[in-house]
Design a protein around this motif. Structure first.
Motif, PDB file in Angstrom:
ATOM      1  N   THR A  78       0.718  -1.256  -0.079  1.00  0.00           N
ATOM      2  CA  THR A  78       0.127   0.122   0.130  1.00  0.00           C
ATOM      3  C   THR A  78       0.764   1.422  -0.187  1.00  0.00           C
ATOM      4  N   GLN A  79       2.036   1.314   0.639  1.00  0.00           N
ATOM      5  CA  GLN A  79       2.796   2.677   0.813  1.00  0.00           C
ATOM      6  C   GLN A  79       3.387   2.763  -0.528  1.00  0.00           C
ATOM      7  N   MET A  80       3.955   1.617  -0.940  1.00  0.00           N
ATOM      8  CA  MET A  80       4.629   1.665  -2.341  1.00  0.00           C
ATOM      9  C   MET A  80       3.949   2.036  -3.415  1.00  0.00           C
ATOM     10  N   VAL A  81       2.792   1.921  -3.387  1.00  0.00           N
ATOM     11  CA  VAL A  81       1.448   2.132  -4.268  1.00  0.00           C
ATOM     12  C   VAL A  81       1.383   3.695  -4.136  1.00  0.00           C
ATOM     13  N   GLU A  82       1.181   4.103  -2.932  1.00  0.00           N
ATOM     14  CA  GLU A  82       1.026   5.484  -2.813  1.00  0.00           C
ATOM     15  C   GLU A  82       2.140   6.437  -2.970  1.00  0.00           C
ATOM     16  N   HIS A  83       3.474   5.874  -3.041  1.00  0.00           N
ATOM     17  CA  HIS A  83       4.695   6.757  -3.453  1.00  0.00           C
ATOM     18  C   HIS A  83       4.530   6.711  -5.044  1.00  0.00           C
ATOM     19  N   CYS A  84       3.984   5.546  -5.543  1.00  0.00           N
ATOM     20  CA  CYS A  84       4.220   5.683  -7.048  1.00  0.00           C
ATOM     21  C   CYS A  84       3.009   6.730  -7.534  1.00  0.00           C
ATOM     22  N   LYS A  85       1.779   7.004  -6.807  1.00  0.00           N
ATOM     23  CA  LYS A  85       1.024   7.783  -7.097  1.00  0.00           C
ATOM     24  C   LYS A  85       1.520   9.234  -6.945  1.00  0.00           C
ATOM     25  N   THR A  86       2.395   9.432  -5.996  1.00  0.00           N
ATOM     26  CA  THR A  86       2.707  10.820  -5.640  1.00  0.00           C
ATOM     27  C   THR A  86       3.748  11.123  -6.876  1.00  0.00           C
ATOM     28  N   ALA A  87       4.562  10.339  -7.126  1.00  0.00           N
ATOM     29  CA  ALA A  87       5.361  10.515  -8.259  1.00  0.00           C
ATOM     30  C   ALA A  87       4.981  10.818  -9.567  1.00  0.00           C
ATOM     31  N   ARG A  88       3.791  10.008  -9.653  1.00  0.00           N
ATOM     32  CA  ARG A  88       3.074  10.327 -10.973  1.00  0.00           C
ATOM     33  C   ARG A  88       2.433  11.740 -10.909  1.00  0.00           C
ATOM     34  N   MET A  89       1.696  12.048  -9.975  1.00  0.00           N
ATOM     35  CA  MET A  89       0.932  13.566  -9.968  1.00  0.00           C
ATOM     36  C   MET A  89       1.716  14.555  -9.621  1.00  0.00           C
ATOM     37  N   LYS A  90       2.786  14.538  -8.731  1.00  0.00           N
ATOM     38  CA  LYS A  90       3.466  15.575  -8.217  1.00  0.00           C
ATOM     39  C   LYS A  90       5.053  15.675  -9.050  1.00  0.00           C
ATOM     40  N   GLY A  91       5.516  14.490  -9.437  1.00  0.00           N
ATOM     41  CA  GLY A  91       6.864  14.503  -9.596  1.00  0.00           C
ATOM     42  C   GLY A  91       7.859  13.710  -8.787  1.00  0.00           C
ATOM     43  N   ILE A  92       8.750  13.317  -9.423  1.00  0.00           N
ATOM     44  CA  ILE A  92       9.958  12.568  -8.435  1.00  0.00           C
ATOM     45  C   ILE A  92      10.402  13.347  -7.415  1.00  0.00           C
ATOM     46  N   LEU A  93      10.411  14.752  -7.319  1.00  0.00           N
ATOM     47  CA  LEU A  93      11.306  15.552  -6.340  1.00  0.00           C
ATOM     48  C   LEU A  93      10.164  15.550  -5.101  1.00  0.00           C
ATOM     49  N   ALA A  94       8.695  15.130  -5.356  1.00  0.00           N
ATOM     50  CA  ALA A  94       7.934  15.097  -4.408  1.00  0.00           C
ATOM     51  C   ALA A  94       7.933  14.126  -3.359  1.00  0.00           C
ATOM     52  N   LEU A  95       8.673  13.000  -3.919  1.00  0.00           N
ATOM     53  CA  LEU A  95       9.003  11.773  -3.235  1.00  0.00           C
ATOM     54  C   LEU A  95      10.072  12.135  -1.926  1.00  0.00           C
ATOM     55  N   GLU A  96      10.542  13.266  -2.038  1.00  0.00           N
ATOM     56  CA  GLU A  96      11.687  13.513  -0.705  1.00  0.00           C
ATOM     57  C   GLU A  96      11.053  13.746   0.392  1.00  0.00           C
ATOM     58  N   GLU A  97       9.595  14.474   0.451  1.00  0.00           N
ATOM     59  CA  GLU A  97       8.890  14.710   1.632  1.00  0.00           C
ATOM     60  C   GLU A  97       8.352  13.432   1.884  1.00  0.00           C
ATOM     61  N   SER A  98       7.865  12.499   1.033  1.00  0.00           N
ATOM     62  CA  SER A  98       7.606  11.157   1.551  1.00  0.00           C
ATOM     63  C   SER A  98       8.492  10.098   2.351  1.00  0.00           C
ATOM     64  N   ALA A  99       9.819  10.325   1.615  1.00  0.00           N
ATOM     65  CA  ALA A  99      10.855   9.712   2.213  1.00  0.00           C
ATOM     66  C   ALA A  99      10.965  10.307   3.614  1.00  0.00           C
ATOM     67  N   ASN A 100      11.150  11.726   3.952  1.00  0.00           N
ATOM     68  CA  ASN A 100      11.266  11.967   5.363  1.00  0.00           C
ATOM     69  C   ASN A 100      10.366  11.819   6.369  1.00  0.00           C
ATOM     70  N   ALA A 101       9.083  11.269   5.763  1.00  0.00           N
ATOM     71  CA  ALA A 101       8.075  10.879   6.849  1.00  0.00           C
ATOM     72  C   ALA A 101       8.175   9.450   6.888  1.00  0.00           C
ATOM     73  N   CYS A 102       8.893   8.722   6.196  1.00  0.00           N
ATOM     74  CA  CYS A 102       8.987   7.087   6.186  1.00  0.00           C
ATOM     75  C   CYS A 102       9.647   6.862   7.537  1.00  0.00           C
ATOM     76  N   THR A 103       8.846   5.804   8.511  1.00  0.00           N
ATOM     77  CA  THR A 103       9.639   5.324   9.481  1.00  0.00           C
ATOM     78  C   THR A 103      10.559   4.236   9.121  1.00  0.00           C
ATOM     79  N   ASP A 104      10.231   3.555   7.938  1.00  0.00           N
ATOM     80  CA  ASP A 104      11.253   2.376   7.644  1.00  0.00           C
ATOM     81  C   ASP A 104      12.513   2.966   6.998  1.00  0.00           C
ATOM     82  N   PRO A 105      13.697   2.646   7.638  1.00  0.00           N
ATOM     83  CA  PRO A 105      14.839   3.355   6.946  1.00  0.00           C
ATOM     84  C   PRO A 105      15.294   2.852   5.687  1.00  0.00           C
ATOM     85  N   PHE A 106      15.024   1.602   5.426  1.00  0.00           N
ATOM     86  CA  PHE A 106      15.183   0.928   4.050  1.00  0.00           C
ATOM     87  C   PHE A 106      14.283   1.574   3.041  1.00  0.00           C
TER      88      PHE A 106
END
Length: 266
Positions: A78-106
């Protein structure tokens, strides 16, 4: 908490004790020198075999066996699908905010590799290396339990040999009292083999298998993150990403998901 593991351990020990008390006395199976040979010999052999960096993780392995971290592959999908949607709608750079919110270090590291505009080959290589190094660390940690399950029966046999040697050395055929004590001495010699089997098959072996199972669950989640990351890098459609990641789950998990989806549609 691993309730089934605790129930299994208590059930196994309880039935062994019940069987002993039904056919004899529990006192016949309590012999401190035999315990010292088997338990002490097994611990000594493991300390001699593994460095302190591995031995210090024994407590951690016990916690993983009886209080394991719960890994939910569905949540990672579910999380990876949400990240994929973010990248498709807002662009790759928008994933930086998503990455900072991740609790999983990997997952955070994987998303940052995308943000840093690394190509798919480099991302795959780095994530594969990370998973491989983690596997080596984990295997060196729970291998101590596998080794213990092999050493314990051997130490039980050593104890049996010690008992037999002492029995034969002190036995006097011309002395009726010595001959009468043969059965008692033999039982003392054999109880060490009993201790070795219990330690190997009811303690070391199950703990090692529980740690291995937990490790496999973690690896599955990391592989889901890796495949999802590569799909995002390739610009895949979120629906395709979800279907691709679900192919990594067991058939039972996929059928449950389909059943839940059909129930919601009704």
């Amino acid at each position: 908490m691993n309730i089934s593991g605790i129930i299994g351990f208590v059930l196994a020990i309880g039935l062994v004790v019940w069987g002993i008390m039904t056919g004899g006395e529990i006192g016949n199976f309590i012999d401190p020198p035999s315990i010292a040979i088997v338990v002490g010999g097994t611990i000594g052999a493991l300390v001699f075999t593994y460095p302190p960096s591995v031995l210090k993780n024994v407590g951690k392995m016990l916690k993983i066996a009886f209080m394991p971290t719960k890994y939910d592959p569905e949540k990672y999908i579910t999380q990876m699908v949400e990240h994929c949607k973010t990248a498709r709608m807002k662009g790759i750079l928008a994933l930086e905010e998503s990455a900072n919110a991740c609790t999983d270090p990997f997952m955070k590291s994987a998303l940052m590799l995308i943000v840093d505009a690394n190509d798919s080959d480099k991302i795959k290589s780095m994530l594969d290396d990370s998973i491989d190094f983690m596997c080596e660390r984990h295997e060196s940690n729970f291998a101590i339990w596998v080794k213990g399950s092999a050493v314990a029966p051997a130490m039980g046999m050593v104890g049996t040999l010690v008992g037999l040697i002492n029995m034969l050395a002190t036995m006097d055929p011309t002395n009726s009292d010595s001959a009468a004590s043969l059965g008692s001495s033999m039982s003392t010699a054999l109880v060490t083999t009993f201790y070795g089997c219990i330690l190997a098959h009811l303690v070391c072996g199950p703990i090692g298998n529980l740690c291995k199972y937990n490790h496999n669950q973690e690896i599955l989640c990391l592989q889901i993150i890796e495949e999802g990351t590569l799909a995002i890098t390739a610009g895949a459609n979120p629906r395709y990403v979800e279907e691709k990641l679900r192919m990594m789950l067991p058939a039972t998990a996929k059928s449950k998901k389909k059943g839940a989806a059909s129930s919601e549609s009704e």
